[in-house]
Design an enzyme around this catalytic site. Structure first.
Site, short mmCIF file in Angstrom:
data_model
loop_
_atom_site.label_atom_id
_atom_site.label_comp_id
_atom_site.label_asym_id
_atom_site.label_seq_id
_atom_site.Cartn_x
_atom_site.Cartn_y
_atom_site.Cartn_z
CE LYS A 105 25.48 33.64 14.15
NZ LYS A 105 25.85 33.29 12.96
CE LYS A 161 19.23 38.35 12.15
NZ LYS A 161 20.44 38.94 11.56
CE LYS A 181 25.38 42.20 15.14
NZ LYS A 181 26.65 41.52 14.67
P1 TYM Z 1 25.92 36.27 9.29
O1 TYM Z 1 27.04 35.67 10.05
O2 TYM Z 1 25.07 37.18 10.38
O3 TYM Z 1 24.82 35.46 8.55
C1 TYM Z 1 25.31 34.57 7.40
C2 TYM Z 1 24.25 34.74 6.52
O4 TYM Z 1 22.95 33.96 7.01
C3 TYM Z 1 21.98 35.08 6.60
N1 TYM Z 1 20.95 35.15 7.88
C4 TYM Z 1 19.60 34.97 7.62
N2 TYM Z 1 18.96 34.83 6.53
C5 TYM Z 1 17.47 34.32 6.87
N3 TYM Z 1 17.16 34.48 7.80
C6 TYM Z 1 17.88 34.81 9.06
N4 TYM Z 1 17.10 34.81 10.04
C7 TYM Z 1 19.13 35.11 8.78
N5 TYM Z 1 20.14 35.09 9.71
C8 TYM Z 1 21.16 35.14 9.02
C9 TYM Z 1 22.64 36.41 6.54
O5 TYM Z 1 21.85 37.33 5.70
C10 TYM Z 1 24.01 35.98 5.91
O6 TYM Z 1 23.71 35.98 4.40
N6 TYM Z 1 28.07 40.64 7.60
C11 TYM Z 1 27.69 39.25 7.42
C12 TYM Z 1 28.74 38.41 7.03
C13 TYM Z 1 29.65 38.79 6.02
C14 TYM Z 1 29.39 38.96 4.71
C15 TYM Z 1 30.85 39.42 4.09
C16 TYM Z 1 28.51 38.45 3.93
C17 TYM Z 1 31.10 39.32 6.06
N7 TYM Z 1 31.59 39.91 5.14
C18 TYM Z 1 30.85 39.44 2.75
C19 TYM Z 1 28.40 38.64 2.41
C20 TYM Z 1 29.67 39.21 1.91
C21 TYM Z 1 26.94 38.66 8.40
O7 TYM Z 1 27.09 38.93 9.68
O8 TYM Z 1 26.06 37.44 8.23
#
Ligand code: TYM
Length: 336
Positions: free
Chosen positions: A205, A202, A120
């Site tokens: 969005k 990956k 990032k």
């Molecule tokens: P975020 O918002 O990027 O994504 C949310 C969830 O979607 C999963 N994900 C994917 N899984 C498979 N293939 C993909 N291409 C893909 N893109 C996204 C992510 O693994 C995630 O589970 N840091 C986290 C949000 C967060 C969080 C937390 C998660 C904040 N606090 C506490 C768990 C526990 C994030 O940015 O996810």
């Protein structure tokens, strides 16, 4: 003597999602789909991680709309706000407060190793802010406040989960037992959904190529069009292997959506061209997402009803979060 029957306590689950733009098929298959099945068996807490979103620059009007939209989407998926705790992270101040306690117990070196920070900061070179660097500590606070046993996430969050576990273990060793050390719950199929235009990346969005990702709220036509355009190879053989990353990604998506095994899919499409397979994948994805979109279109119309639900969610969450936070404060030596 009368026999005392004790109902075993349900295991606890916690997960969050960022409200940064449209949610994708990757979010759905990697995480949200599991949230829906887990609510039947576990005591679940889910949050819209809005504080995390500002680690990259956001337009305030758009951010506000996205927070509403993400909350509405969680309900549209069928997550029950009565059975689960569903809230907006910034409504529970203990997340930011605990994050400070944990920051003071996390090493600079540990954070420097986080691959997502490296990616990032390269992408947002003009805004490598301290929040972006310490983001995993806030994520650890999100998790540890609710003492979950399991955290359902996609594979890209595995490293962040590991650091949350390390922080919990270190804190407990230094100050006494406060936190539960959680396990990641990563699905066997769909943990890493790849871009439809570059299967080495990956699905995300934030990808500027709009054909590379499918939004949960895309129309059926758009979904099928994106799958038809998905990058594959010239082998014309629906076969899962490392050398055919594009077609393997489509097989994974089809498998996650239909529940069919890779072997079954290879058999079903043996001797058939990629064109036919791509349409089948597009249609099955569109059919899976259509009821979610229909429910979302209704739910988002009623902002008042949403407000009632997210406020109730925040109250339930804060009740739990406050207890853990005060316990941690006391152990560290603060006067309460
Ligand atoms: P975020 O918002 O990027 O994504 C949310 C969830 O979607 C999963 N994900 C994917 N899984 C498979 N293939 C993909 N291409 C893909 N893109 C996204 C992510 O693994 C995630 O589970 N840091 C986290 C949000 C967060 C969080 C937390 C998660 C904040 N606090 C506490 C768990 C526990 C994030 O940015 O996810």
């Amino acid at each position: 003597m009368s026999e005392i029957l004790q109902t075993p306590q349900k295991k606890k689950v916690l997960s969050c999602i960022q409200p940064s733009g449209m949610l994708t098929l990757g979010n759905y298959l990697g995480a949200l789909k599991n949230w829906c099945t887990m609510q039947e068996e576990f005591d679940c807490t889910f949050a819209v991680a809005d504080l995390h979103a500002i680690t990259v620059r956001q337009d305030p009007t758009k951010l506000r709309a996205q927070i509403y939209s993400t909350y509405a989407l969680l309900l549209a998926l069928g997550l029950d706000p009565q059975k689960n705790t569903i809230f907006i992270q910034s409504h529970v101040p203990e997340h930011a407060c605990l994050s400070w306690l944990l920051s003071c117990n996390t090493q600079f070196g540990e954070m420097s190793r986080m691959t997502q920070f490296k990616d990032k900061s390269a992408k947002h070179a003009n805004n490598v802010n301290v929040g972006l660097f310490s983001y995993p500590v806030l994520m650890a606070a999100d998790i540890l406040l609710y003492k979950p046993d399991l955290v359902p996430v996609g594979a890209d969050q595995k490293q962040h989960l590991e650091i949350a576990r390390d922080i919990a273990i270190r804190f407990n060793n230094l100050y006494g037992d406060v936190f539960t050390v959680p396990d990641a719950y990563i699905p066997k199929t769909g943990a890493r959904v790849m871009s439809l235009q570059d299967p080495t990346k990956k699905m995300s969005k934030s990808d500027e190529n709009l054909n590379s990702w499918v939004a949960i709220l895309d129309s059926k036509d758009d979904i099928i069009r994106k799958f038809k355009r998905a990058v594959t190879d010239s082998n014309a053989n629906v076969h899962f292997c490392e050398e055919q990353a594009g077609i393997s990604n489509l097989i994974t998506i089809y498998s996650a959506v239909t529940g069919k095994s890779v072997a079954e899919i290879e058999k079903e499409f043996s001797g058939k061209g990629y064109g036919e397979f791509k349409i089948a994948v597009g249609e099955s994805v569109a059919d899976t997402l259509a009821p979610i979109k229909a429910a979302y279109d209704e739910i988002i119309k009623d902002k008042k009803a949403l407000e009632v639900l997210y406020k109730q969610g925040a109250e339930k969450a804060e009740y739990v979060a406050r207890k853990t936070y005060f316990k941690a404060m006391k152990k560290v030596g603060f006067v309460l």
